[in-house]
Design an enzyme around this catalytic site. Structure first.
Site, PDB file in Angstrom:
ATOM      1  N   LYS A  88     -66.801  34.507 -11.452  1.00  0.00           N
ATOM      2  CA  LYS A  88     -67.268  35.918 -10.950  1.00  0.00           C
ATOM      3  C   LYS A  88     -68.766  35.889 -11.460  1.00  0.00           C
ATOM      4  O   LYS A  88     -69.275  35.950 -12.496  1.00  0.00           O
ATOM      5  CB  LYS A  88     -66.641  37.002 -11.695  1.00  0.00           C
TER       6      LYS A  88
ATOM      7  N   SER B 164     -75.320  39.514 -21.801  1.00  0.00           N
ATOM      8  CA  SER B 164     -75.779  40.212 -22.979  1.00  0.00           C
ATOM      9  C   SER B 164     -74.501  40.319 -24.214  1.00  0.00           C
ATOM     10  O   SER B 164     -73.480  40.147 -23.801  1.00  0.00           O
ATOM     11  CB  SER B 164     -76.137  41.603 -22.430  1.00  0.00           C
ATOM     12  N   THR B 165     -75.318  40.573 -25.277  1.00  0.00           N
ATOM     13  CA  THR B 165     -74.285  40.483 -26.585  1.00  0.00           C
ATOM     14  C   THR B 165     -73.629  41.638 -26.590  1.00  0.00           C
ATOM     15  O   THR B 165     -72.354  41.815 -26.767  1.00  0.00           O
ATOM     16  CB  THR B 165     -75.198  40.644 -27.595  1.00  0.00           C
TER      17      THR B 165
ATOM     18  N   GLU C   2     -72.081  32.894 -24.700  1.00  0.00           N
ATOM     19  CA  GLU C   2     -73.405  32.507 -24.921  1.00  0.00           C
ATOM     20  C   GLU C   2     -74.176  33.597 -24.481  1.00  0.00           C
ATOM     21  O   GLU C   2     -74.252  34.196 -23.366  1.00  0.00           O
ATOM     22  CB  GLU C   2     -73.646  31.382 -23.896  1.00  0.00           C
TER      23      GLU C   2
ATOM     24  N   CYS D 233     -82.457  33.261 -22.261  1.00  0.00           N
ATOM     25  CA  CYS D 233     -82.080  33.804 -23.478  1.00  0.00           C
ATOM     26  C   CYS D 233     -82.801  32.812 -24.299  1.00  0.00           C
ATOM     27  O   CYS D 233     -82.817  33.515 -25.485  1.00  0.00           O
ATOM     28  CB  CYS D 233     -80.299  33.455 -23.423  1.00  0.00           C
TER      29      CYS D 233
ATOM     30  N   GLU E  89     -84.361  42.135 -27.389  1.00  0.00           N
ATOM     31  CA  GLU E  89     -84.668  41.301 -26.366  1.00  0.00           C
ATOM     32  C   GLU E  89     -85.232  41.924 -25.091  1.00  0.00           C
ATOM     33  O   GLU E  89     -84.348  42.519 -24.501  1.00  0.00           O
ATOM     34  CB  GLU E  89     -83.434  40.372 -26.272  1.00  0.00           C
TER      35      GLU E  89
END
Length: 472
Positions: A169, A221-222, A242, A276, A372
């Site tokens: 996806k 994203s985290t 990741e 990243c 970030e």
């Protein structure tokens, strides 16, 4: 006539239940239509992958690897087509898009060369213990918008060679290159081995919590990664995450400021900073701080910022409006807290353009330093003491990558050993290789990608412990 894109489900290219526009970030206008899956189509995709798994997992690994290598050949043959589409949907300059496509080819070939050899753990007194590695089942691969092709290949290569099947996806703002790759899969692979569906961020929770999904491979994203991990918890599904990074560059006091400033600039501004592991904050010794900042500012002011399809473009647009607004907000705050040497505001033109921006004189608690930014903006901070700068670099919830720059390699390596991240490069940056494991610490991820370790993430260690019946 507009090209028709289709999703891949059970070996067929399908239109889906609806459609949505895909925006070219250089114009902020739609340039193509993407088919959209509903929950029923997602269920079909998972069912197809589950149905294909028994035959695919028992296909000899040499045959599976040969088909993955064939995917690489087909992708290389159409590299220009993929790169042009990637520039249109993602925004990166064409040469950078071609680099991503060819990196994807290399990644597929690297995994097609890897094997899952049994490992002898014990053989004595009639007792033999062997570790085998077996595939998991259906893998859900969820990929982001900054590198939509290569980050899919990082997952698809090891998953398929090790015998898993997949439902992929892509991000809704960059789905088209994945769908184009689906056409290659449809021509090359047995039905159901790879399925590619698109949504507008409304099917992710259903896919990651699906009882027939054995593993989730997610890059993003985290914040979203935490949701993926929670969804996986109920069924104790395997996960590879990741996630985000806030990578620090530490410049030591024995370097040529102008030489290293150019390298740090490149590490910060590639793909408009939307990486990243891009350099997201630079720490520079106080005696060379002014010269270093001035050189960064010169490089930023001279950069060619434009539509990635135009020859000579060095920096393209931010990929989507949401990220554009986030970076704009960070810039608004940074102007109040520090000194902007170059850039500092969006360009007054169509598209999501923010020029390379250098900001100095910020405190460590400024949002541009703590968060970030994921854009072409670099805060530069000064330091006097190595112990202090190491502590400041490590004072982050993230731990993905980092760099140390110094002529004395032993000293630079010693500093690198003290940085709490999954990877630290010394005198280079973003040297990512499909044969070298890549993983994060803290809130930058769980598990790893690439290399033999990343290959093994798609397998279950299976111990066979035998002894002769008369010795039992």
């Amino acid at each position: 006539m507009e090209r028709a894109y289709r999703m891949l489900v059970d070996g067929e290219l399908v239109a889906g239940a609806a459609a949505f526009d895909v925006i070219n970030p250089a114009t902020a206008q739609p340039f193509a239509s993407c088919p959209k899956a509903d929950e029923a189509l997602m269920q079909r995709a998972v069912a197809a992958a589950k149905r294909a798994f028994p035959a695919w997992s028992t296909t000899p690994i040499e045959q599976r690897a040969a088909l993955v290598a064939k995917l690489a050949d087909a992708l290389e043959a159409r590299a220009g087509e993929f790169a042009s589409l990637l520039t249109s949907e993602q925004g990166k300059p064409f040469d950078q898009a071609m680099y991503e496509v060819m990196g994807s080819v290399f990644t597929l070939r690297a995994f097609s060369a890897m094997r899952l050899e049994p490992r002898m753990l014990k053989q004595e007194n009639g007792n033999t213990v062997i570790e085998h590695r077996t595939p998991l089942g259906v893998v859900a691969a969820i990929t982001p918008w900054n590198f939509p092709i290569i980050l899919l290949m990082n997952k698809l290569g090891p998953a398929l060679v090790s015998g898993n099947t997949m439902v992929a996806k892509p991000a809704p703002t960059t789905p088209l290159t994945s769908l184009l790759f689906g056409e290659i899969c449809q021509e090359t692979l047995p039905a159901g081995v790879v399925n590619i569906i698109c949504d507008q961020n409304d099917l992710g929770a259903k896919l990651t919590s699906h009882p027939d999904v054995a593993k989730i491979a997610f890059t993003g994203s985290t914040a979203t990664g935490k949701k993926v991990m929670a969804a996986a918890a109920d069924g104790v599904r395997r996960v590879t995450l990741e996630l985000g990074g806030n990578d620090a560059a530490i410049v030591l006091d024995d370097v040529d400021p102008k030489q290293v400033a150019k390298k740090v600039y490149t590490g910060a501004m590639a793909n408009a900073g939307q990486i990243c592991v891009a350099i997201k904050r630079a720490y520079v010794p106080e005696p060379m701080y002014d010269e270093f900042c001035d050189e960064l500012a010169r490089l930023a002011r001279e950069a060619v910022v434009d539509d990635g399809s135009k020859q000579g473009t060095q920096v393209g647009p931010i990929q989507n409006k949401m990220q554009f607004e986030k970076v704009r907000a960070l810039l608004d705050d940074a102007r109040q807290r520090g000194t902007v040497l170059a850039g500092g505001a969006p360009l007054d033109r169509p598209g999501y353009f923010i020029p390379p921006t250098i900001v100095r004189d910020l405190d460590d608690d400024a949002p541009l330093v703590r968060e970030e930014q994921f854009g072409p903006v670099l805060p530069v901070l000064k330091y006097r003491d190595i112990d202090d700068v190491v502590a400041r670099a490590n004072d982050s919830e993230y731990g993905l990558g980092g760099t140390v720059w110094g002529k004395d390699l032993a000293r630079a390596t010693d500093v690198a050993m003290r940085i709490d991240t999954g990877t630290v490069w010394v005198n280079r940056h973003m040297a990512i290789d499909a044969n070298i494991p890549f993983r994060g610490t803290k809130q930058s991820g769980l598990g790893g990608e690439l290399g033999e370790a990343g290959f093994h993430e798609y397998t279950q260690p299976h111990i066979i412990n035998t002894v002769a019946l008369e010795d039992a």
